[in-house]
Design an enzyme around this catalytic site. Structure first.
Site, PDB file in Angstrom:
ATOM      1  N   HIS A 192       0.832  -1.186   0.002  1.00  0.00           N
ATOM      2  CA  HIS A 192      -0.033  -0.095   0.004  1.00  0.00           C
ATOM      3  C   HIS A 192       0.652   1.204  -0.141  1.00  0.00           C
ATOM      4  O   HIS A 192       0.305   2.439  -0.462  1.00  0.00           O
ATOM      5  CB  HIS A 192      -1.094  -0.161   1.188  1.00  0.00           C
ATOM      6  CG  HIS A 192      -2.048  -1.074   0.589  1.00  0.00           C
ATOM      7  ND1 HIS A 192      -2.238  -2.021   1.027  1.00  0.00           N
ATOM      8  CD2 HIS A 192      -3.166  -0.550  -0.002  1.00  0.00           C
ATOM      9  CE1 HIS A 192      -3.301  -2.597   0.541  1.00  0.00           C
ATOM     10  NE2 HIS A 192      -3.980  -1.761   0.000  1.00  0.00           N
TER      11      HIS A 192
ATOM     12  N   CYS B 247     -10.569  -1.406 -10.741  1.00  0.00           N
ATOM     13  CA  CYS B 247     -10.154  -0.345  -9.816  1.00  0.00           C
ATOM     14  C   CYS B 247      -8.948  -0.830  -9.399  1.00  0.00           C
ATOM     15  O   CYS B 247      -8.243  -0.122  -8.531  1.00  0.00           O
ATOM     16  CB  CYS B 247     -10.967   0.067  -8.629  1.00  0.00           C
ATOM     17  SG  CYS B 247     -11.444  -1.168  -7.883  1.00  0.00           S
TER      18      CYS B 247
HETATM   19  C1  PEP Z   1      -7.294  -4.492  -5.573  1.00  0.00           C
HETATM   20  O1  PEP Z   1      -6.979  -5.277  -4.682  1.00  0.00           O
HETATM   21  O2  PEP Z   1      -7.122  -4.462  -6.833  1.00  0.00           O
HETATM   22  C2  PEP Z   1      -7.634  -3.018  -4.875  1.00  0.00           C
HETATM   23  C3  PEP Z   1      -7.988  -2.080  -5.769  1.00  0.00           C
HETATM   24  O3  PEP Z   1      -7.828  -3.052  -3.753  1.00  0.00           O
HETATM   25  P1  PEP Z   1      -6.501  -2.669  -2.454  1.00  0.00           P
HETATM   26  O4  PEP Z   1      -5.208  -2.235  -3.511  1.00  0.00           O
HETATM   27  O5  PEP Z   1      -6.841  -1.673  -1.728  1.00  0.00           O
HETATM   28  O6  PEP Z   1      -6.532  -3.958  -1.805  1.00  0.00           O
END
Ligand code: PEP
Ligand code: MG
Length: 759
Positions: A364, A676
């Site tokens: 993240h 996304c």
């Molecule tokens: C994903 O897993 O692609 C997503 C958009 O969520 P995160 O990256 O916040 O887990």
């Protein structure tokens, strides 16, 4: 054997430099295996030759002198074959090569094992004996094990020595490259500012002190403060401890005496090192000593020394706490483990790039870097960051590389690249108000992923048509307790207002995995397969209900809210969550809040959900693919683990098949499909997703103009052709390079590598 192994590794790990480490290895292996000779040859990448670096048993005068071509002699053979070689009569082997200066003619038996780190042969570890005999299986296994364990230490030691100008080949270091993984695209040139968590001794850099007397007085006052603290603790616990236990505090205090730790620290300060650096040196030396002791009780004293060291360090660092750290205008923020809170410490305009020793491109922090448009390299495990503070470096976020000790040639070629990127990004402004339509009239909605308020401004500037993913955990993460309903409502309202009348998709709290809240720690063996996302919030309806209530109330009068559920792996999770959302909706209405029921959607990010898109779509209003997690779970590759980062392929044929199936099944059920994950922000990925039929691409705002520019220049028919060809390919690498080629053919050579926007 295990304890011998462990103690060798511990001792070597604590060695101050590569030379000492190598000497220790040959000494200890020689001793443990009871052989007559143990030697280490390291491969010098410049000359591609093995150099005898340390030996116990051969003539020490041969160290540094004996050199073999990379496939020469038995050592070269071990390196080329990358496997052990066990011979009872080495001189009789056709590849045997005799070096008179070693005196090795006496030794008949030979066992050599390669030292391999990250698939690269670093050298060869050899044991030899006079008697003609084969080393037995146990001995071979021992040497293989020790070599595997020491490889990383040797790799790190090599890098550190090169940086300190102690390179074993004696050459002047130039363009030293540290390899990590790409965290966020872009290139930057700037000065390293090493950021270390408060009171972390290991990350204290070397610095000269200007006024020695003042530094000593400063150190003494820090020690006195620690003494006082320990006395206070001792006094507080006095009534609960037996006298002999209380005596431990005296032992503790004794370690701080001038005859022990303090005296040694002061000696080093006298030589000109600042107190923090001197403390680090002494504590590490003590810890090395204690950790190498076999007695478990004495070994544990290493912990006490470390603890005392950290306490003193905390006082040495405390006066700095209130002060602003100096950040040069081109700051490259470097840390052992980059955390989001560290980013906040640097003035935005000074921060040019990020480098983290731990973590990977899919963590993240890297996502945050992408959202901020900052080049970032993660998992640079061999980078000795303490030695790089203040140095000029280049960060290449495309290749995942960091360069130090720059040559004028490298510096100038990267300066051109930085300049070029800035020029291209300026052209993006005109794109802002243009729709994202292909040349044959197909419209794709360009939405953004948000978390911080800074994302909102950038998103609007870049022409976002909505928010496809608002990561609500961000406001939860920067708090020190669960935010209240009111606090959440205010925060959500800001997002909804900023984008109204465009839709804002708010994801319910997605903690667990690599996202933990300090005030709600989740400790698990296997967190990505554990208590994560919807699993946590369904188990804690009080958290879920408050969050949904805050979202609904925030949307009053705007009605541009969509709610999205993360980590769904079965239908009953969808049904339970829907039930709770309806309940809150009715309660809120009853309270007199005038809101419409928002569309609810599900993230498809777990393989089981891919096969239930039809059933899921029948229950909700939209689905949105979380390709980051979907890739991780489909390929069984932890998105944060640098060791397997090279296996994390968003263009893996299996992932592409899954993505195609999801959109087809959602459309067959009459529901919208969006995506996304990071793939949507990759120009090549966006072409494939458009061809598959995705209605909405949601990405970080930094990538939006670039993706829009590419999609506006191609026809849907062309994209469909590319997709058809690629879907028949069986390797992720071939898919990726074919896509790059396709982009090049239509004039977007630069865009094959994702690219940074600097607005
Ligand atoms: C994903 O897993 O692609 C997503 C958009 O969520 P995160 O990256 O916040 O887990
Ligand atoms: Mg996810």
């Amino acid at each position: 054997m295990l304890s011998v192994l462990r103690s060798i590794v511990q001792e070597v790990n604590a060695a101050p430099d590569l030379g000492v480490a190598l000497e220790l290895i040959v000494e200890r292996v020689h001793e443990a295996m009871n052989t007559e000779v143990c030697s280490i040859y390291l491969l010098d990448p410049e000359s591609n030759r093995y150099i005898l670096m340390a030996t116990k048993g051969l003539n020490p005068g041969a160290i540094g002198k004996v050199k073999l071509g990379h496939s020469e002699g038995l050592v070269g053979l071990v390196g080329v074959r990358e496997e052990p070689l066990n011979l009872h009569n080495a001189p009789a082997h056709p590849r045997y090569r005799y070096f008179p200066e070693t005196g090795e003619e006496k030794y008949k038996s030979f066992l050599g094992v390669p030292i391999i780190h990250h698939r690269k042969v670093l050298g060869v570890l050899v044991v030899q004996q006079r008697a003609s005999r084969l080393f037995d299986e146990g001995e071979e296994a021992f040497l293989v094990t020790i070599s595997a364990q020491l490889a990383a230490i040797i790799a790190h030691g090599e890098a550190t020595d090169i940086i300190s100008g102690l390179d074993f080949t004696g050459q002047k270091a130039k363009d030293i490259c540290f390899k990590g993984v790409a965290g966020s695209a872009g290139v930057a040139i700037g000065s390293c500012v090493v950021f270390y968590p408060h009171a972390d001794l290991n990350s204290v850099p070397d610095k000269e002190c200007t006024d020695i007397d003042e530094e000593i007085a400063f150190f003494e006052s820090a020690v006195e403060s620690v003494r006082q603290d320990i006395r206070d603790v001792g006094a507080r616990l006095a009534s609960q401890l037996r006298p002999e236990e209380q005596a431990l505090f005296d032992v503790y205090l004794g370690m701080l005496d001038d005859t022990a730790l303090s005296g040694e620290v002061k000696n080093i300060i006298h030589k000109g090192l600042w107190a923090q650096g001197a403390l680090r040196e002494v504590v590490q030396e003590y810890v090395r000593h204690f950790e190498s002791i076999n007695d478990p009780y004495l070994r544990e004293r290493a912990v006490d020394i470390k603890d005392l060291g950290q306490r003193v360090l905390a006082y040495l660092q405390k006066p700095d706490c209130g002060e602003q750290k100096e950040f040069p205008p081109e700051t490259i923020l470097v840390s052992e483990e980059l955390t989001p809170s560290m980013l906040g410490e640097v003035p935005k305009e000074n921060l040019k790039a990020l480098v983290s020793v731990l973590g990977s491109g899919n963590s993240h922090v890297a996502i945050l870097a992408r959202a901020m448009g900052l080049p970032c390299v993660m998992g640079v495990v061999d980078m000795p960051i303490g030695k790089l503070d203040g140095r000029q470096v280049i960060v290449d976020g495309y290749k995942g590389e960091v360069y130090s000790h720059l040559s004028p040639e490298l510096l100038s070629s990267y300066s051109v690249l930085v300049e070029e990127e800035e020029q291209i990004s300026k052209g993006f402004d005109e794109l802002r108000d243009l729709p994202c339509v292909t040349t044959d009239g197909h419209h794709i909605s360009m939405w953004v992923n948000t978390g911080l308020m800074t994302d909102v401004m950038r998103s609007l500037n870049h022409g976002a048509e909505g928010v496809g993913l608002y990561r609500t955990e961000v406001p939860f993460m920067i708090n020190d307790r669960f935010p209240s309903e009111m606090e959440q409502r205010d925060c959500y309202r800001e997002q909804l207002e900023a984008f109204a009348p465009s839709m804002v998709t708010m994801r319910t709290l997605d903690i667990g995995g690599d996202k933990s809240l300090t005030y709600f720690p989740i400790k698990e063996e296997n967190p990505f397969l554990g208590w994560r996302g919807i699993r946590v919030t369904l188990d804690h309806p009080e958290i879920f209900l408050v969050q949904v209530r805050a979202m609904l109330k925030a949307s009053e009068g705007l009605d541009n809210l969509r709610i999205m559920l993360p980590m769904i792996s079965n239908i009953s999770e969808v049904e339970e969550a829907l039930h709770l959302i309806y309940r809150v909706y009715h309660e809120v209405r009853e309270e007199g809040v005038d809101v419409k029921m928002p569309p609810v959607g599900v993230m498809i990010e777990v393989p089981s959900a891919v096969f239930q898109v039809k059933e899921i779509s029948e229950r909700v209003d939209f689905v949105s693919v979380g390709s980051n997690d979907l890739t991780q779970y489909m390929l069984a590759v932890d998105r944060n683990n640098p060791r397997v980062a090279s296996l994390y392929h968003s263009f893996h044929p299996a992932v592409l098949q899954a993505l195609y199936k999801i959109v087809c099944d959602a459309h067959a059920a009459g529901k919208q499909a969006s995506i996304c994950g990071e793939l949507a922000g990759d120009p090549g990925g966006a072409i494939l997703l458009t061809a598959m039929g995705y209605d909405v691409l949601s990405m970080n705002a930094v990538n939006l103009p670039k993706v829009k520019q590419v999609l506006r220049s191609v026809s849907l028919r062309w994209a469909e052709d590319v997709l058809r060809r690629l879907l028949n390919m069986d390797s992720p690498q071939v898919v990726k390079s074919s896509l790059e080629l396709a982009l090049k053919e239509i004039g977007f050579e630069h865009f094959g590598r994702p690219f940074r926007h600097t607005a």
